[in-house]
Scaffold this motif. Structure first.
Motif, PDB file in Angstrom:
ATOM      1  N   SER A 161       0.830  -1.197   0.000  1.00 56.04           N
ATOM      2  CA  SER A 161       0.000   0.000   0.000  1.00 56.04           C
ATOM      3  C   SER A 161       0.868   1.251   0.000  1.00 56.04           C
ATOM      4  O   SER A 161       1.820   1.369   0.775  1.00 56.04           O
ATOM      5  CB  SER A 161      -0.911  -0.007   1.225  1.00 56.04           C
ATOM      6  N   GLY A 162       0.562   2.175  -0.891  1.00 60.95           N
ATOM      7  CA  GLY A 162       1.322   3.413  -1.014  1.00 60.95           C
ATOM      8  C   GLY A 162       2.524   3.314  -1.921  1.00 60.95           C
ATOM      9  O   GLY A 162       3.141   4.331  -2.241  1.00 60.95           O
ATOM     10  N   THR A 207       0.067   2.096  -8.923  1.00 60.30           N
ATOM     11  CA  THR A 207       0.272   2.342  -7.499  1.00 60.30           C
ATOM     12  C   THR A 207      -0.873   1.718  -6.739  1.00 60.30           C
ATOM     13  O   THR A 207      -1.948   1.480  -7.310  1.00 60.30           O
ATOM     14  CB  THR A 207       0.376   3.856  -7.211  1.00 60.30           C
ATOM     15  N   LEU A 209      -3.369   2.452  -3.769  1.00 60.28           N
ATOM     16  CA  LEU A 209      -3.880   3.512  -2.916  1.00 60.28           C
ATOM     17  C   LEU A 209      -4.382   2.922  -1.611  1.00 60.28           C
ATOM     18  O   LEU A 209      -5.111   1.930  -1.600  1.00 60.28           O
ATOM     19  CB  LEU A 209      -5.030   4.245  -3.619  1.00 60.28           C
ATOM     20  N   ALA A 210      -3.986   3.531  -0.497  1.00 64.79           N
ATOM     21  CA  ALA A 210      -4.440   3.059   0.809  1.00 64.79           C
ATOM     22  C   ALA A 210      -5.907   3.449   1.000  1.00 64.79           C
ATOM     23  O   ALA A 210      -6.305   4.585   0.742  1.00 64.79           O
ATOM     24  CB  ALA A 210      -3.581   3.678   1.908  1.00 64.79           C
TER      25      ALA A 210
END
Length: 199
Positions: A154-155, A182, A184-185
């Motif tokens: 995450s991130g 990516t 995303l949290a």
């Protein structure tokens, strides 16, 4: 895999001639580049419509059979009717095995379901790009570029520089090293519950 399609030379040009072609079930097209003069051609609508539904047709060196002779081309542009499933016009570029070409290649994102950021942390995958423009010789052109998300937390992000490219293939990207994926949290349910006042 060789993808072939048929084409016929056409002498009559202009919008009215193009409309007549479309009514007859054909699509006007042009072939240019390769050191030869641009040539007006026509292709069968049904054949090309089904070919365009194949992802590889958009990112492969194609074999155009024009009046019995085969030419190597790539698809450069497609014009569609605004609301009908109808192809209006096509642009093809001739290719030479010794000259590099620029082609948009799709990205295939794999293993998103087992990425730690998704499976363990409940994150969501975001991919700003679904395709990238590459430069290479025709013989090195990949049908797609694989983006493996299996180690992504995450991130964290995957950049163009992290991709494994076939030999002789270079990505032409805007910016120094753009992000292609990516995770995303996503705020967890417990955190959300804490912020919600009791009834």
């Amino acid at each position: 895999m060789t993808i072939k399609f048929n084409a016929k030379a056409r002498d009559v040009q202009g919008s009215s001639a193009s409309r007549r072609l479309r009514r007859a079930g054909s699509v006007p097209a042009i072939v240019f580049g390769g050191g030869a003069a641009p040539q007006q051609v026509e292709v069968d609508h049904n054949e090309i419509y089904h070919a365009l539904r194949n992802e590889a047709f958009h990112s492969s060196v194609l074999s155009m059979v024009l009046d019995g002779a085969t030419q190597a081309v790539i698809l450069k542009d497609t014009q569609w009717h605004p609301y009908k499933q109808q192809v209006l016009h096509l642009d093809f570029q001739r290719v030479d095995a010794t000259h590099k070409i620029h082609v948009k290649v799709p990205l295939h994102f794999i293993n998103a379901d087992i990425a730690p950021g998704v499976k363990l942390e409940g994150g969501m995958v975001s991919h700003p790009y679904t395709e990238l423009t590459v430069e290479c010789l025709p013989g090195a052109l990949p049908e797609f570029i694989e983006v493996d998300l299996k180690d992504l937390k995450s991130g964290a992000s995957i950049h163009v520089s992290n991709l494994t490219l076939p030999a002789g293939v270079k990505v032409l990207a805007h910016g120094e090293d753009p992000v292609v994926a990516t995770i995303l949290a996503i705020r967890g349910g417990d955190e959300a519950a804490e912020e919600t006042p009791a009834a």
